[in-house]
Design an enzyme around this catalytic site. Structure first.
Site, mmCIF file in Angstrom:
data_model
loop_
_atom_site.group_PDB
_atom_site.id
_atom_site.type_symbol
_atom_site.label_atom_id
_atom_site.label_comp_id
_atom_site.label_asym_id
_atom_site.label_seq_id
_atom_site.Cartn_x
_atom_site.Cartn_y
_atom_site.Cartn_z
ATOM 1 N N HIS A 62 -2.034 -5.533 1.415
ATOM 2 C CA HIS A 62 -3.356 -6.122 1.197
ATOM 3 C C HIS A 62 -3.154 -7.521 0.616
ATOM 4 C CE1 HIS A 62 -7.445 -6.782 -0.308
ATOM 5 N NE2 HIS A 62 -6.856 -7.232 -1.405
ATOM 6 N N GLU A 64 -9.639 -9.888 -8.122
ATOM 7 C CA GLU A 64 -8.617 -8.866 -7.820
ATOM 8 C C GLU A 64 -7.432 -8.957 -8.783
ATOM 9 O OE1 GLU A 64 -7.614 -9.095 -3.663
ATOM 10 O OE2 GLU A 64 -9.592 -8.388 -3.050
ATOM 11 N N ASN A 101 -2.060 -0.240 6.894
ATOM 12 C CA ASN A 101 -1.544 -1.525 7.377
ATOM 13 C C ASN A 101 -0.610 -2.199 6.369
ATOM 14 O OD1 ASN A 101 -3.528 -2.236 5.572
ATOM 15 N ND2 ASN A 101 -4.699 -3.520 6.975
ATOM 16 N N TYR A 153 -12.162 -1.659 -4.141
ATOM 17 C CA TYR A 153 -12.732 -1.953 -2.821
ATOM 18 C C TYR A 153 -14.269 -1.880 -2.818
ATOM 19 C CZ TYR A 153 -8.269 -2.088 -0.254
ATOM 20 O OH TYR A 153 -7.036 -2.443 0.245
ATOM 21 N N LYS A 193 0.829 -1.212 0.000
ATOM 22 C CA LYS A 193 0.000 0.000 0.000
ATOM 23 C C LYS A 193 0.869 1.270 0.000
ATOM 24 C CE LYS A 193 -3.888 -2.280 2.295
ATOM 25 N NZ LYS A 193 -4.948 -2.140 3.318
HETATM 26 P P1 CMP Z 1 -7.409 -4.611 3.471
HETATM 27 O O1 CMP Z 1 -6.934 -5.983 3.768
HETATM 28 O O2 CMP Z 1 -6.817 -3.930 2.298
HETATM 29 O O3 CMP Z 1 -9.006 -4.624 3.305
HETATM 30 C C1 CMP Z 1 -9.816 -3.502 3.560
HETATM 31 C C2 CMP Z 1 -9.045 -2.376 4.187
HETATM 32 O O4 CMP Z 1 -9.836 -1.392 4.822
HETATM 33 C C3 CMP Z 1 -8.158 -2.910 5.287
HETATM 34 O O5 CMP Z 1 -7.112 -3.684 4.739
HETATM 35 C C4 CMP Z 1 -7.743 -1.617 5.968
HETATM 36 O O6 CMP Z 1 -6.690 -0.960 5.282
HETATM 37 C C5 CMP Z 1 -9.002 -0.745 5.799
HETATM 38 N N1 CMP Z 1 -9.761 -0.523 7.043
HETATM 39 C C6 CMP Z 1 -9.877 0.655 7.662
HETATM 40 N N2 CMP Z 1 -10.637 0.548 8.744
HETATM 41 C C7 CMP Z 1 -11.026 -0.728 8.824
HETATM 42 C C8 CMP Z 1 -11.839 -1.452 9.754
HETATM 43 N N3 CMP Z 1 -12.414 -0.868 10.807
HETATM 44 N N4 CMP Z 1 -12.000 -2.774 9.530
HETATM 45 C C9 CMP Z 1 -11.424 -3.370 8.448
HETATM 46 N N5 CMP Z 1 -10.649 -2.729 7.539
HETATM 47 C C10 CMP Z 1 -10.451 -1.411 7.738
#
Ligand code: CMP
Length: 138
Positions: free
Chosen positions: A115, A126, A112, A49, A9
């Site tokens: 992904h 995806e 984070n 998303y 990311k």
């Molecule tokens: P990702 O695995 O990319 O899938 C959805 C993304 O939404 C997640 O990682 C986070 O970067 C983001 N996100 C932000 N807030 C939340 C939340 N409360 N719960 C889950 N995903 C979140």
């Protein structure tokens, strides 16, 4: 053999963690069969998303994901969807196991670092979102 989509990311690329993530993938014997760097528009991030469009974090997430370059990869291996999810750690880095990418580097539930697809079905769509068949080497 399974395939999964991995994204480093904007926070991961921006903080210089691309090499570290790739090293962990290679050390875990996950084969990279496609890779490129790109910067998504907000619309492209919204499309990627789309399953989360009703979630309260959707606008913030798609704004973040289009804020800078990302590195997208296709990984291949036995059980690679689950293996890569284990390597990443839980979405919320505070709940992630020791030694996982998110536990070691994430700063926030949104920022984070990485992904990964969560199922065979999402991995198929995806991968198709970012790569055509000529870009996947096997
Ligand atoms: P990702 O695995 O990319 O899938 C959805 C993304 O939404 C997640 O990682 C986070 O970067 C983001 N996100 C932000 N807030 C939340 C939340 N409360 N719960 C889950 N995903 C979140």
């Amino acid at each position: 053999m399974e395939r999964t989509l991995s994204i480093i990311k904007p926070d991961g690329v921006g903080r210089g963690l691309t090499g570290e993530v790739i090293k962990r993938l290679e050390n875990s014997k996950m084969k990279i069969i496609a890779m490129k760097m790109l910067k998504m528009t907000e619309k492209q991030a919204q499309g990627f998303y789309a399953v989360h469009k009703e979630r309260p974090f959707f606008d913030s997430l798609t704004n973040f994901m289009s804020s800078g370059p990302v590195v997208v990869m296709v990984l291949e291996g036995e059980n690679v969807i689950l293996k890569y999810r284990d390597l990443m750690g839980a979405t919320n880095y505070k709940e992630a196991e020791e030694g996982t990418i998110r536990r070691d580097f994430a700063t926030d539930i949104e920022k984070n670092v990485v992904h990964g697809s969560d199922s065979q079905e999402s991995s198929d769509s995806e991968i198709g979102y970012f790569f055509n068949s000529f870009e996947i080497v096997n």
